[in-house]
Design a protein around this motif. Structure first.
Motif, PDB file in Angstrom:
ATOM      1  N   LEU A 216      26.007  11.343  15.772  1.00  0.00           N
ATOM      2  CA  LEU A 216      24.701  11.534  15.813  1.00  0.00           C
ATOM      3  C   LEU A 216      24.769  13.341  16.240  1.00  0.00           C
ATOM      4  O   LEU A 216      23.741  13.939  15.505  1.00  0.00           O
ATOM      5  CB  LEU A 216      23.945  10.876  16.816  1.00  0.00           C
ATOM      6  N   ALA A 217      25.426  13.770  16.978  1.00  0.00           N
ATOM      7  CA  ALA A 217      25.652  15.274  17.418  1.00  0.00           C
ATOM      8  C   ALA A 217      26.100  16.120  15.984  1.00  0.00           C
ATOM      9  O   ALA A 217      25.540  17.160  15.708  1.00  0.00           O
ATOM     10  CB  ALA A 217      26.672  15.462  18.399  1.00  0.00           C
ATOM     11  N   LEU A 218      26.977  15.396  15.187  1.00  0.00           N
ATOM     12  CA  LEU A 218      27.252  16.159  14.086  1.00  0.00           C
ATOM     13  C   LEU A 218      26.256  16.166  12.872  1.00  0.00           C
ATOM     14  O   LEU A 218      25.926  17.135  12.271  1.00  0.00           O
ATOM     15  CB  LEU A 218      28.505  15.171  13.210  1.00  0.00           C
ATOM     16  N   ILE A 219      25.308  15.078  12.822  1.00  0.00           N
ATOM     17  CA  ILE A 219      24.128  15.217  12.004  1.00  0.00           C
ATOM     18  C   ILE A 219      23.229  16.124  12.604  1.00  0.00           C
ATOM     19  O   ILE A 219      22.686  16.897  11.801  1.00  0.00           O
ATOM     20  CB  ILE A 219      23.546  13.687  12.143  1.00  0.00           C
ATOM     21  N   ALA A 220      23.086  16.090  13.847  1.00  0.00           N
ATOM     22  CA  ALA A 220      22.133  17.342  14.246  1.00  0.00           C
ATOM     23  C   ALA A 220      22.681  18.620  14.161  1.00  0.00           C
ATOM     24  O   ALA A 220      21.674  19.498  13.660  1.00  0.00           O
ATOM     25  CB  ALA A 220      22.109  16.993  15.913  1.00  0.00           C
ATOM     26  N   LEU A 221      23.795  18.991  14.225  1.00  0.00           N
ATOM     27  CA  LEU A 221      24.523  20.349  13.958  1.00  0.00           C
ATOM     28  C   LEU A 221      24.258  20.600  12.524  1.00  0.00           C
ATOM     29  O   LEU A 221      23.822  21.642  12.024  1.00  0.00           O
ATOM     30  CB  LEU A 221      25.761  20.625  14.428  1.00  0.00           C
ATOM     31  N   ARG A 222      24.581  19.683  11.578  1.00  0.00           N
ATOM     32  CA  ARG A 222      24.262  20.026  10.179  1.00  0.00           C
ATOM     33  C   ARG A 222      22.745  20.325   9.860  1.00  0.00           C
ATOM     34  O   ARG A 222      22.209  20.758   8.830  1.00  0.00           O
ATOM     35  CB  ARG A 222      24.906  18.840   9.520  1.00  0.00           C
ATOM     36  N   ASN A 223      21.695  19.680  10.676  1.00  0.00           N
ATOM     37  CA  ASN A 223      20.334  19.829  10.361  1.00  0.00           C
ATOM     38  C   ASN A 223      19.810  20.765  11.499  1.00  0.00           C
ATOM     39  O   ASN A 223      18.607  20.711  11.925  1.00  0.00           O
ATOM     40  CB  ASN A 223      19.784  18.522  10.297  1.00  0.00           C
ATOM     41  N   LYS A 224      20.681  21.581  12.218  1.00  0.00           N
ATOM     42  CA  LYS A 224      20.197  22.523  13.336  1.00  0.00           C
ATOM     43  C   LYS A 224      19.002  23.265  13.145  1.00  0.00           C
ATOM     44  O   LYS A 224      18.206  23.572  13.834  1.00  0.00           O
ATOM     45  CB  LYS A 224      21.253  23.315  13.839  1.00  0.00           C
ATOM     46  N   GLU A 226      16.362  22.957  11.031  1.00  0.00           N
ATOM     47  CA  GLU A 226      15.216  22.248  11.360  1.00  0.00           C
ATOM     48  C   GLU A 226      14.819  21.761  12.515  1.00  0.00           C
ATOM     49  O   GLU A 226      13.694  21.747  13.097  1.00  0.00           O
ATOM     50  CB  GLU A 226      15.318  20.798  10.545  1.00  0.00           C
ATOM     51  N   ILE A 227      15.811  21.445  13.323  1.00  0.00           N
ATOM     52  CA  ILE A 227      15.689  20.968  14.775  1.00  0.00           C
ATOM     53  C   ILE A 227      15.226  22.319  15.385  1.00  0.00           C
ATOM     54  O   ILE A 227      14.469  22.132  16.171  1.00  0.00           O
ATOM     55  CB  ILE A 227      16.811  20.409  15.394  1.00  0.00           C
ATOM     56  N   LEU A 228      15.669  23.394  15.342  1.00  0.00           N
ATOM     57  CA  LEU A 228      15.534  24.501  16.098  1.00  0.00           C
ATOM     58  C   LEU A 228      13.959  25.002  15.510  1.00  0.00           C
ATOM     59  O   LEU A 228      13.175  25.756  16.595  1.00  0.00           O
ATOM     60  CB  LEU A 228      16.556  25.900  15.872  1.00  0.00           C
ATOM     61  N   LYS A 229      13.462  24.999  14.545  1.00  0.00           N
ATOM     62  CA  LYS A 229      12.337  25.130  14.030  1.00  0.00           C
ATOM     63  C   LYS A 229      11.178  24.376  14.621  1.00  0.00           C
ATOM     64  O   LYS A 229      10.205  24.898  15.344  1.00  0.00           O
ATOM     65  CB  LYS A 229      12.122  24.983  12.540  1.00  0.00           C
TER      66      LYS A 229
END
Length: 333
Positions: A216-224, A226-229
């Motif tokens: 799940l952390a890997l998925i988050a980093l690959r989509n960072k 969008e998450i940071l936005k």
């Protein structure tokens, strides 16, 4: 030791990209565990390298308690680089840091963006810290858990592990990447001897993190992006809400919006300091009991008991402010 013990290979690759290091320079941990591992291995390294019985360390203060209590437990000589206050807000004075450095200083522990004040060190001063550490052969431990949360559109400071070999960076997904429940973080260092020591030390604690959490952390980093936005949008909205609130109650609160982070240190004034048993602690206790709103008094940080730590990284801040307004209305003399 298997490669997976240090973290999923693909996750370590993503972390390495973020900090501009090699995957072998990354150890996946839980953040609290990471502090414990790094401090023990650093102090052991100083003992073996310099023969130190009690290493001299400087740490920003106030701070997340583990950053300095681990060092006290390890019998280090700890000096505090104390936060100061001016008309522009909280800050750390570089002159104070230079005065604290001794010939036998082995480690500088910093936390920028700073918890609890939200202070973000200017880039030129960050470069000066790195230059001082390199010139004086001082290791740098950089708690960067609130990195990438700059709310003034400025660029984040370069990670310590990117800038110099004798450093360790702590980061993770709990804060700006909005996934605290995963309990996934990482230590990064280009110092191969220290990394080997930290990997070995970790084998005697948890051995490895949860495999599903790492994915799940890997998925988050690959989509960072969008998450940071999303994170920055929440911060921007909440800072507007707080600005309106504190203008309304400037007689009892002293608020200076931080340049980064999702926390701030708010000073209490007037009758708020006389609630409960007095001080920020009494205010926080009554606020939690009567309104269900949680703030941390600065005494928790062993700091003056006239401030509260305010977190504003959640989407429900407006409801907390409604409850806080009602609490103030009921208790105003």
């Amino acid at each position: 030791m298997t490669l997976e013990s240090a973290g999923h290979p693909l996750l370590r690759q993503e972390v390495a990209k973020l900090h501009l290091v090699n995957p072998d320079d990354v150890l996946i941990i839980t953040p609290q565990e990471g502090i414990y591992i790094a401090m023990h291995c650093l102090v052991d390294y100083f003992s073996r390298t310099y023969g130190d019985d009690r290493s001299h360390v400087i740490t920003t203060y106030p701070a997340y308690q583990s950053l300095y209590e681990n060092l006290h437990t390890l019998r280090c000589q700890v000096d505090y680089w104390m936060v100061k206050e001016s008309g522009d807000g909280w800050y750390f004075d570089m002159a104070d840091l230079r005065q604290l450095i001794r010939d036998d200083t082995r480690l500088l522990v910093v936390n920028f963006p700073h918890n609890p004040t939200g202070y973000l060190l200017p880039e030129d001063q960050w470069r000066e810290i790195i230059e001082i550490c390199e010139r004086r052969n001082i290791f740098l431990f950089s708690d960067e858990m609130y990195r990438l949360s700059n709310n003034d559109q400025s660029a984040p400071l370069v990670s310590a592990c990117t800038a110099m070999t004798n450093s360790v960076t702590l980061f993770g997904v709990s804060k700006t990447l909005a996934l605290p429940g995963l309990r996934i973080g990482w230590l990064c260092t280009k110092h191969s001897t220290l990394m080997t020591s930290m990997k070995s030390f970790r084998d005697y604690i948890t051995i490895c993190c949860s495999a599903p959490a790492e994915i799940l952390a890997l998925i988050a980093l690959r989509n960072k992006n969008e998450i940071l936005k999303r994170t920055l949008a929440i911060i921007e909205k909440n800072l507007h809400l707080l600005a309106d609130f504190f203008r309304e109650y400037e007689d009892v609160f002293e608020w200076r919006a931080p340049r980064a982070c999702t926390t701030g240190l708010v000073k209490l004034k007037g009758w708020l300091l006389r609630l409960g048993n007095g001080g920020a602690k009494g205010f926080c206790e009554r606020l939690q009991e009567e309104a269900g709103v949680l703030m941390l008094p600065s005494a928790v940080y062993e700091f003056d008991d006239n401030c509260v730590r305010l977190g504003f990284g959640r989407t429900d801040l407006k409801y907390a402010l409604i409850a806080l307004r009602e609490f103030l209305r009921r208790n105003k003399p």
